[in-house]
Design an enzyme around this catalytic site. Structure first.
Site, PDB file in Angstrom:
ATOM      1  N   GLU A 160      -7.989  -3.539  -0.377  1.00 43.74           N
ATOM      2  CA  GLU A 160      -7.485  -3.979   0.920  1.00 43.74           C
ATOM      3  C   GLU A 160      -8.116  -5.304   1.340  1.00 43.74           C
ATOM      4  O   GLU A 160      -7.457  -6.140   1.946  1.00 43.74           O
ATOM      5  CB  GLU A 160      -7.770  -2.909   1.982  1.00 43.74           C
ATOM      6  CG  GLU A 160      -6.958  -1.638   1.820  1.00 43.74           C
ATOM      7  CD  GLU A 160      -5.492  -1.845   2.142  1.00 43.74           C
ATOM      8  OE1 GLU A 160      -5.047  -1.392   3.201  1.00 43.74           O
ATOM      9  OE2 GLU A 160      -4.782  -2.475   1.335  1.00 43.74           O
ATOM     10  N   THR A 217       1.462  -9.254   8.314  1.00 46.19           N
ATOM     11  CA  THR A 217       0.405  -8.613   9.094  1.00 46.19           C
ATOM     12  C   THR A 217      -0.363  -9.638   9.916  1.00 46.19           C
ATOM     13  O   THR A 217      -0.751  -9.371  11.058  1.00 46.19           O
ATOM     14  CB  THR A 217      -0.564  -7.865   8.155  1.00 46.19           C
ATOM     15  OG1 THR A 217       0.169  -6.875   7.424  1.00 46.19           O
ATOM     16  CG2 THR A 217      -1.669  -7.176   8.941  1.00 46.19           C
TER      17      THR A 217
END
Length: 321
Positions: A132, A185
């Site tokens: 991530e 995002t």
């Protein structure tokens, strides 16, 4: 080494935030998801020999999340042999369903199994978080933790990491509508205010506590009342076409609650039964009919289990990337 001696792991998509649980709460789905195949090699280093199901992802192990995760695990175990990995993408990228998290979780689990399971599944959360970090610049756990552990997972803190698996105390089904638009995002985060009014904060904390209590008390009514985002949804929803109408349609069709999945653009709705979830799916799809925006929809039970090994077969030969 036996070229057929390999493992493959499947990790599911996830819904993060869950309305009032921004950056601290997530839950797993049954599908869609990603598979990672892994086997040992005599030569050192990580090789990604094939990527199936999607175009445009790097096969450079230093640039792909599965390579980053695997390399960190080898380093921490002081292992000198190498690994060959293959990624089989079964879910869309940039959908708000934890695509990079599913790849990272599957890689961590597959490599761990191949190496004799030196880490517990909960310990693998830290390694999947490195994927991530590579994907988004932030080593967050609200997607990788439920993908690995299944059910609902609370990320209580990061310093040190404190991940609390909540399981699935009551039967729940999730309907996902993914409008196929690009929503980064970074953009979804950039519009968020850095400070919130105390009154809104108190309401948000009450909703999160109510959601936790609703799950643990097996109280659908309390859970439904608590599935409300006081702070972030009003700001982010403007980036998702027809969001308000889709949410209203889902609630009218009997959903317990609905909101933005992760940073969007996917929209999720929770229901108490599969039949209700299917009705909610039809209602959500009807909003986008004729809009000119293509959609994908998924209906999944919220499962107790997250990542898992799947049946072995012959390791597929490398294909062009």
């Amino acid at each position: 080494m036996d070229n057929n001696n390999f493992v493959k792991a499947y990790a599911p998509a996830t819904v993060a935030n869950v309305c009032c649980g921004f950056d601290v709460l997530g839950f797993a789905l049954d599908a869609p998801g990603d598979e990672v195949w892994a086997r040992k090699t005599e030569a050192p280093g990580i090789t990604i020999s094939a990527i199936h199901g999607i175009a445009g992802l790097s096969s450079d192990a230093k640039e792909n999340v599965i390579g980053v995760v695997a390399q960190k695990m080898l380093e921490d175990l002081n292992i000198t042999h190498g690994l060959e990995l293959q990624l089989h993408k079964g879910m869309p990228v940039g959908s708000g369903l934890g695509s990079s998290a599913a790849s990272s979780a599957a890689a961590a689990f597959a490599v761990n199994a191949l190496l004799g399971s030196p880490f517990t599944t909960q310990e693998l959360v830290m390694y999947a978080m490195e994927g991530e970090r590579k994907a988004s610049g932030s080593a967050h756990a609200d997607n990788v933790a439920p993908s690995l552990l299944g059910g609902f997972v609370l990320v209580r803190d990061y310093e040190p990491l404190d991940v609390v698996p909540l399981g699935v105390p009551l039967e729940l089904y999730c309907t996902i509508l993914y409008p196929q638009i690009e929503l980064k995002t970074s953009l979804s985060r950039s519009i968020l205010k850095q400070e919130i009014p105390l009154k809104k904060g108190i309401r948000q904390w009450g909703n999160l506590a109510g959601l936790m209590a609703g799950l643990l008390k097996k109280d659908y009514n309390l859970l439904s009342r608590s599935l409300h985002d006081e702070i972030f949804e009003p700001e982010r929803s403007v980036l998702i076409p027809l969001f308000k109408q889709v949410k209203e349609a889902a609630l009218a069709a009997g959903a317990l609650g609905a909101g933005i999945s992760g940073s969007g653009p996917s929209i999720f709705a929770l229901s108490a039964t599969l039949e209700q979830a299917q009705s909610v799916k039809e209602a959500m799809e009807s909003v986008y009919a004729g809009s000119g925006i293509e959609t994908k929809t998924y209906v999944s039970q919220v499962p107790d289990q997250g990542v898992r090994l799947v049946a072995q077969s012959t390791f597929q030969p490398a294909v062009s990337l």
